[in-house]
Every structure is written in structure tokens, then in C-alpha cells.
Enzyme design. Structure first.
Site, mmCIF file in Angstrom:
data_model
loop_
_atom_site.group_PDB
_atom_site.id
_atom_site.type_symbol
_atom_site.label_atom_id
_atom_site.label_comp_id
_atom_site.label_asym_id
_atom_site.label_seq_id
_atom_site.Cartn_x
_atom_site.Cartn_y
_atom_site.Cartn_z
ATOM 1 N N GLU A 101 0.689 -1.201 0.367
ATOM 2 C CA GLU A 101 -0.306 -0.144 -0.130
ATOM 3 C C GLU A 101 1.020 1.135 0.301
ATOM 4 O O GLU A 101 2.049 0.992 0.753
ATOM 5 C CB GLU A 101 -1.192 0.352 1.108
ATOM 6 C CG GLU A 101 -2.237 -0.080 0.887
ATOM 7 C CD GLU A 101 -2.916 0.722 0.390
ATOM 8 O OE1 GLU A 101 -2.309 1.398 -0.619
ATOM 9 O OE2 GLU A 101 -4.453 1.161 0.720
ATOM 10 N N ASP A 102 0.354 2.038 -0.877
ATOM 11 C CA ASP A 102 0.712 3.353 -0.572
ATOM 12 C C ASP A 102 1.030 3.657 0.714
ATOM 13 O O ASP A 102 2.087 4.563 1.012
ATOM 14 C CB ASP A 102 0.484 4.555 -1.369
ATOM 15 C CG ASP A 102 -1.262 4.480 -1.268
ATOM 16 O OD1 ASP A 102 -1.349 3.863 -0.821
ATOM 17 O OD2 ASP A 102 -0.933 5.219 -2.179
ATOM 18 N N ASP A 105 -3.041 5.156 6.327
ATOM 19 C CA ASP A 105 -4.086 6.189 7.681
ATOM 20 C C ASP A 105 -5.192 5.458 7.912
ATOM 21 O O ASP A 105 -4.868 5.111 8.995
ATOM 22 C CB ASP A 105 -4.580 6.828 5.793
ATOM 23 C CG ASP A 105 -5.677 8.542 6.749
ATOM 24 O OD1 ASP A 105 -5.194 8.973 8.018
ATOM 25 O OD2 ASP A 105 -6.283 8.883 5.535
ATOM 26 N N PHE A 154 -2.345 15.414 4.646
ATOM 27 C CA PHE A 154 -2.445 15.028 3.208
ATOM 28 C C PHE A 154 -1.373 15.879 2.643
ATOM 29 O O PHE A 154 -0.636 16.563 2.259
ATOM 30 C CB PHE A 154 -3.396 15.654 2.611
ATOM 31 C CG PHE A 154 -4.529 15.436 1.701
ATOM 32 C CD1 PHE A 154 -4.774 14.251 1.956
ATOM 33 C CD2 PHE A 154 -3.540 15.785 0.064
ATOM 34 C CE1 PHE A 154 -5.280 13.266 0.821
ATOM 35 C CE2 PHE A 154 -4.070 15.057 -0.563
ATOM 36 C CZ PHE A 154 -5.429 13.289 -0.359
ATOM 37 N N ARG A 167 0.511 12.458 -8.895
ATOM 38 C CA ARG A 167 1.072 10.992 -8.221
ATOM 39 C C ARG A 167 2.615 11.160 -9.189
ATOM 40 O O ARG A 167 3.785 10.218 -8.720
ATOM 41 C CB ARG A 167 0.476 10.216 -9.507
ATOM 42 C CG ARG A 167 -1.097 9.845 -9.022
ATOM 43 C CD ARG A 167 -1.863 8.519 -8.956
ATOM 44 N NE ARG A 167 -3.360 8.862 -9.180
ATOM 45 C CZ ARG A 167 -3.801 8.127 -8.199
ATOM 46 N NH1 ARG A 167 -3.243 7.209 -6.941
ATOM 47 N NH2 ARG A 167 -5.110 7.951 -7.949
HETATM 48 P P1 IMP Z 1 -7.022 4.640 4.195
HETATM 49 O O1 IMP Z 1 -8.138 3.084 3.836
HETATM 50 O O2 IMP Z 1 -7.416 5.429 5.145
HETATM 51 O O3 IMP Z 1 -6.116 3.753 5.676
HETATM 52 O O4 IMP Z 1 -6.485 4.994 3.554
HETATM 53 C C1 IMP Z 1 -5.762 4.583 2.693
HETATM 54 C C2 IMP Z 1 -6.291 5.516 0.656
HETATM 55 O O5 IMP Z 1 -6.313 6.574 1.564
HETATM 56 C C3 IMP Z 1 -4.518 4.947 0.410
HETATM 57 O O6 IMP Z 1 -4.134 4.066 -0.272
HETATM 58 C C4 IMP Z 1 -4.872 6.221 -0.174
HETATM 59 O O7 IMP Z 1 -4.639 6.433 -1.346
HETATM 60 C C5 IMP Z 1 -5.802 7.333 0.166
HETATM 61 N N1 IMP Z 1 -5.019 8.523 1.549
HETATM 62 C C6 IMP Z 1 -5.226 8.193 2.136
HETATM 63 N N2 IMP Z 1 -3.487 9.003 3.013
HETATM 64 C C7 IMP Z 1 -3.607 10.110 1.989
HETATM 65 C C8 IMP Z 1 -2.633 11.442 1.740
HETATM 66 O O8 IMP Z 1 -2.308 12.037 3.117
HETATM 67 N N3 IMP Z 1 -2.524 11.200 0.100
HETATM 68 C C9 IMP Z 1 -3.041 10.989 -0.435
HETATM 69 N N4 IMP Z 1 -3.975 9.494 -0.249
HETATM 70 C C10 IMP Z 1 -3.951 9.583 0.319
HETATM 71 MG MG MG Z 2 -5.959 7.752 -3.469
#
Ligand code: IMP
Ligand code: MG
Length: 186
Positions: A101-102, A105, A154, A167
């Protein structure tokens, strides 16, 4: 915009060099841990595509790669719901799967990826996130490999987007607030 210091960022958190060095170390660690195992990296599209492209080349043992398309974000606020946009990967049974995963969050995306992959009966299931956001979260999922810890900001670049843009930045940083406001107004 200069690729080294993109004007769209108010702050660079990790330069292209920082990222390259960390990805090399992660690759070596993964290669050591998965020696003699049937490893498959599965990356979440689209954000982790660029990280995966570098990570796979930093892992000097035979392994397969695959992708799962999910979306969970609109603008800067998680919608809470994670949608599967592609078919689940095939041929996973008995393989050692590492989800890529990138950013971690809320944890909902990695949880959704695990829920998609677990019924496919992998031999093991672990996760690797390039970034780990420091904040209180509802879902706590153990992440075996973490690239960098980041504050609750963010961030964009190196695969991470704001409304599908940025990106392509080689570094990771915080977008200028006026660019966020402009995109929200349009
Ligand atoms: P989660 O499901 O809330 O853990 O978020 C994961 C996904 O939300 C990541 O794979 C990103 O695509 C997006 N995301 C969460 N935080 C950021 C951020 O700070 N910048 C850009 N994308 C984010
Ligand atoms: Mg995204």
C-alpha cells in the site's frame, strides 16, 4: 515545475533519494524474510503502483506481482467505504502474500484488501505500507514493513494523488493550500 523542488508543494517530506534508499532497504529485508518462499506482492491500485514498481526491483529473489483496484478516497476525506474496482487476483492459494500500500491512514483499505485476499487461502498474509500516518484510528492492523512514519497531513507524490493529480512527483510532500482550495472550488 522542477522535478526536484516542485512548486506545487509547500513542504517536501521525503526526496526521491530518501525514497530510493528506504525502498532498497525494504527490498533487502523482504528478500531475507521470504527466501525460499513462494512470494506474491499484491499492490493496491492506483496509489501503490509506483512504489510497487520500485519495490519489486529491490527484491532480489524470484517473486510474482499482482494488483487489486480499490478506491476509498474523495478529495481529502475518506468516504469510509472501500470499493473493489478489479477482479480478485487468481492463483493465490498456498502463496505467501505481501500486500503493498502507498499509505496506511484509517486502515480501512488494508483491511478491505485482507478481506479480499484471505478467502483465496494464501499460506501467509502480511502488509507493507510506504507511509504510516500517525493518528488515532479505528482500525488497527499490524503492518510488517513500514517505509516512513508521517504526521497527520495530506501528502502527495510518488503515487499519492489529490483528485488524481500529482502522482508523478518523484518526491512526497504537502500540497500548497491554494491548490487544494482551487480544486475544491472547481
Ligand atoms: P485508509 O483506507 O484510510 O488507510 O487510506 C488509504 C488510502 O487512502 C491510500 O491508499 C490512499 O489512496 C488514500 N490516502 C490516505 N491518506 C492520503 C494522503 O495523505 N494523500 C493521498 N492519499 C491518501
Ligand atoms: Mg488515492
Amino acid at each position: 515545475m522542477s522535478p526536484q523542488e516542485p512548486e506545487c508543494l509547500e513542504q517536501i517530506l521525503f526526496s526521491a533519494g530518501d525514497i530510493a534508499r528506504r525502498v532498497e532497504l525494504l527490498g533487502s529485508e523482504i528478500a531475507r524474510d521470504y527466501a525460499d518462499r513462494d512470494l506474491v506482492l499484491i499492490a493496491a491500485l492506483k496509489g501503490a503502483a509506483i512504489f510497487l514498481a520500485d519495490l519489486t526491483r529491490a527484491i532480489p529473489i524470484p517473486h510474482a506481482i499482482d494488483f487489486i483496484g480499490i478506491s476509498s478516497y474523495q478529495n481529502e476525506a475518506s468516504t469510509g467505504a472501500v470499493t473493489l474496482n478489479t477482479r480478485p487476483p487468481a492463483g493465490i492459494r498456498g502463496k505467501h502474500v505481501l500486500l503493498v500500500e502507498d499509505i496506511y491512514d484509517s486502515g480501512l483499505s488494508i483491511q478491505a484488501l485482507q478481506d479480499i485476499v484471505r478467502p483465496l487461502q494464501p499460506a501467509s498474509l502480511e502488509a507493507c505500507a510506504l507511509l504510516f500516518k500517525e493518528r488515532r484510528r479505528a482500525v488497527q492492523i499490524p503492518i510488517r514493513y513500514i517505509g516512513f512514519h508521517v504526521p497527520d497531513l495530506f501528502v502527495v507524490g510518488y503515487g499519492l494523488d489529490y483528485n488524481e493529480l500529482y502522482r508523478n512527483l518523484p518526491c512526497i510532500g504537502v500540497l500548497r493550500p491554494e491548490l487544494r482550495a482551487a480544486a475544491q472550488a472547481s
